[in-house]
Motif scaffolding. Sequence first.
Motif, PDB file in Angstrom:
ATOM      1  N   GLU A   1      -1.287  -1.286  -3.766  1.00 35.71           N
ATOM      2  CA  GLU A   1       0.182  -0.854  -5.133  1.00 35.71           C
ATOM      3  C   GLU A   1      -0.287  -2.196  -4.944  1.00 35.71           C
ATOM      4  O   GLU A   1       1.011  -3.053  -5.218  1.00 35.71           O
ATOM      5  CB  GLU A   1       1.475  -0.256  -3.838  1.00 35.71           C
ATOM      6  CG  GLU A   1       2.172   0.211  -5.321  1.00 35.71           C
ATOM      7  CD  GLU A   1       2.219  -0.119  -6.554  1.00 35.71           C
ATOM      8  OE1 GLU A   1       2.783  -0.904  -6.715  1.00 35.71           O
ATOM      9  OE2 GLU A   1       2.193   0.686  -7.358  1.00 35.71           O
TER      10      GLU A   1
ATOM     11  N   PHE B   1      -7.371   2.456   4.990  1.00 35.25           N
ATOM     12  CA  PHE B   1      -7.530   1.564   3.330  1.00 35.25           C
ATOM     13  C   PHE B   1      -8.424   0.488   3.285  1.00 35.25           C
ATOM     14  O   PHE B   1      -9.659   0.342   3.918  1.00 35.25           O
ATOM     15  CB  PHE B   1      -6.340   0.432   3.635  1.00 35.25           C
ATOM     16  CG  PHE B   1      -7.033  -1.018   4.052  1.00 35.25           C
ATOM     17  CD1 PHE B   1      -7.907  -1.905   3.629  1.00 35.25           C
ATOM     18  CD2 PHE B   1      -7.005  -0.789   5.595  1.00 35.25           C
ATOM     19  CE1 PHE B   1      -7.859  -2.703   4.339  1.00 35.25           C
ATOM     20  CE2 PHE B   1      -7.052  -2.503   5.938  1.00 35.25           C
ATOM     21  CZ  PHE B   1      -8.193  -3.126   5.234  1.00 35.25           C
ATOM     22  N   GLU B   2      -9.134   0.936   2.171  1.00 36.36           N
ATOM     23  CA  GLU B   2     -10.613   0.165   1.977  1.00 36.36           C
ATOM     24  C   GLU B   2     -10.692  -0.799   1.018  1.00 36.36           C
ATOM     25  O   GLU B   2      -9.699  -1.094   0.201  1.00 36.36           O
ATOM     26  CB  GLU B   2     -10.689   1.706   0.613  1.00 36.36           C
ATOM     27  CG  GLU B   2     -12.817   1.278   0.215  1.00 36.36           C
ATOM     28  CD  GLU B   2     -12.951   1.971  -0.963  1.00 36.36           C
ATOM     29  OE1 GLU B   2     -14.311   2.332  -1.389  1.00 36.36           O
ATOM     30  OE2 GLU B   2     -12.077   3.078  -1.449  1.00 36.36           O
TER      31      GLU B   2
ATOM     32  N   THR C   1      -3.429   3.562  -0.185  1.00 39.92           N
ATOM     33  CA  THR C   1      -4.206   3.352  -1.524  1.00 39.92           C
ATOM     34  C   THR C   1      -3.208   1.912  -1.953  1.00 39.92           C
ATOM     35  O   THR C   1      -2.261   1.693  -2.309  1.00 39.92           O
ATOM     36  CB  THR C   1      -3.408   3.778  -2.417  1.00 39.92           C
ATOM     37  OG1 THR C   1      -4.145   5.884  -2.466  1.00 39.92           O
ATOM     38  CG2 THR C   1      -3.970   3.794  -4.605  1.00 39.92           C
TER      39      THR C   1
ATOM     40  N   ASP D   1      -0.754   8.339   1.493  1.00 40.69           N
ATOM     41  CA  ASP D   1      -0.513   9.374   1.260  1.00 40.69           C
ATOM     42  C   ASP D   1      -0.592  10.141   1.888  1.00 40.69           C
ATOM     43  O   ASP D   1      -0.966  10.630   3.651  1.00 40.69           O
ATOM     44  CB  ASP D   1      -2.217   9.713   1.208  1.00 40.69           C
ATOM     45  CG  ASP D   1      -2.158  11.416   0.335  1.00 40.69           C
ATOM     46  OD1 ASP D   1      -0.613  11.825   0.712  1.00 40.69           O
ATOM     47  OD2 ASP D   1      -2.928  11.702  -0.054  1.00 40.69           O
TER      48      ASP D   1
ATOM     49  N   PHE E   1       0.951  -1.253  -0.110  1.00 39.97           N
ATOM     50  CA  PHE E   1      -0.137  -0.015   0.362  1.00 39.97           C
ATOM     51  C   PHE E   1       0.773   0.912  -0.216  1.00 39.97           C
ATOM     52  O   PHE E   1       2.304   1.049   1.115  1.00 39.97           O
ATOM     53  CB  PHE E   1      -0.582   0.275   1.480  1.00 39.97           C
ATOM     54  CG  PHE E   1      -2.222  -1.116   0.772  1.00 39.97           C
ATOM     55  CD1 PHE E   1      -3.503  -0.852   0.784  1.00 39.97           C
ATOM     56  CD2 PHE E   1      -1.643  -2.110   1.817  1.00 39.97           C
ATOM     57  CE1 PHE E   1      -4.504  -2.219   0.877  1.00 39.97           C
ATOM     58  CE2 PHE E   1      -2.119  -3.516   1.282  1.00 39.97           C
ATOM     59  CZ  PHE E   1      -3.977  -2.828   0.924  1.00 39.97           C
TER      60      PHE E   1
ATOM     61  N   ASN F   1      -6.074   6.959   3.444  1.00 42.96           N
ATOM     62  CA  ASN F   1      -4.928   6.908   2.642  1.00 42.96           C
ATOM     63  C   ASN F   1      -3.723   5.715   2.629  1.00 42.96           C
ATOM     64  O   ASN F   1      -2.475   6.363   2.308  1.00 42.96           O
ATOM     65  CB  ASN F   1      -4.420   8.345   4.610  1.00 42.96           C
ATOM     66  CG  ASN F   1      -4.039   7.299   5.477  1.00 42.96           C
ATOM     67  OD1 ASN F   1      -3.948   6.005   5.994  1.00 42.96           O
ATOM     68  ND2 ASN F   1      -2.342   7.482   6.075  1.00 42.96           N
TER      69      ASN F   1
END
Length: 268
Positions: A224, A154-155, A222, A117, A114, A220
């Motif tokens: 990868e 995270f989502e 994402t 950000d 991840f 925050n």
Amino acid sequence: FPSHDKRQGPACGNRIRLIGLLSFIIFIPMSLRKIFIKISNKHDLYYRIVLITASILLITYFLPQQVKFKYDFSVGEIWHYEDLRAPFDFPIYKSEKQIDVDRAQIIQHSSLYFVKDTTAYLRAVEEFHTLNNDKNFWSKAEVIIAKIYNDGVFESTRNANPVDGQQLFIVIGNSETPSEVNSLVNSNQLVERVTYELSKENLQNNPALKNAIVQSIRPNLTFESTLTEKNRQQQLSDINPVRGMVRKGVLLAEQGKVVGQQEYEALS
């Protein structure tokens, strides 16, 4: 004149046949000479072809024939032969089924990456201020937002749905920090986490404050996919096809004893 033609007819035919025969006899040696000259000019090439062909035939002839295992056995049957010991060290290879299980385990549990950000916290604080005008709670709310973002939000998606015990990596710039799913905050659990943090400040009964904090926080972290897939493929290529080793002299099968699964795999 007619009688003269009759007498000369057979003789003329014989001369034609004689000429044809002589031409054929002369032509054959000439053709043979041409063939011989061509062979002589390329004798090195033909010699090599004959030599290579002969070598292949000799090697094929002297190669040992396929060795056939002289024992007939299966799992659960009695070993009717003499005791069998390993004549040398040899590996025991995994079956295709076992390798497929290893692949499935890697695909399911390989590390997830991840990207974090680092600017998300500032945006969240700014949005919280627009949602909650009571400045008496700003400092405590900012601390809660900082804690949650420090852990990482995270989502959960189909490709990014970590499970307990799965290794995670948080990427910030060129650095990778290991983490665990229990250390992160799933966006589905955000309300629960905010409620827990507010309870430590005795603010759990302030729904407006809770809603403002929850609405201001966005993921925050994402997923990868490129780094995740690269790591997964590396792990798949590193699968060891060998399950174990059998050392020279180890008893593989004992006369009169039942052949078990372990013995069968070592003998197969």
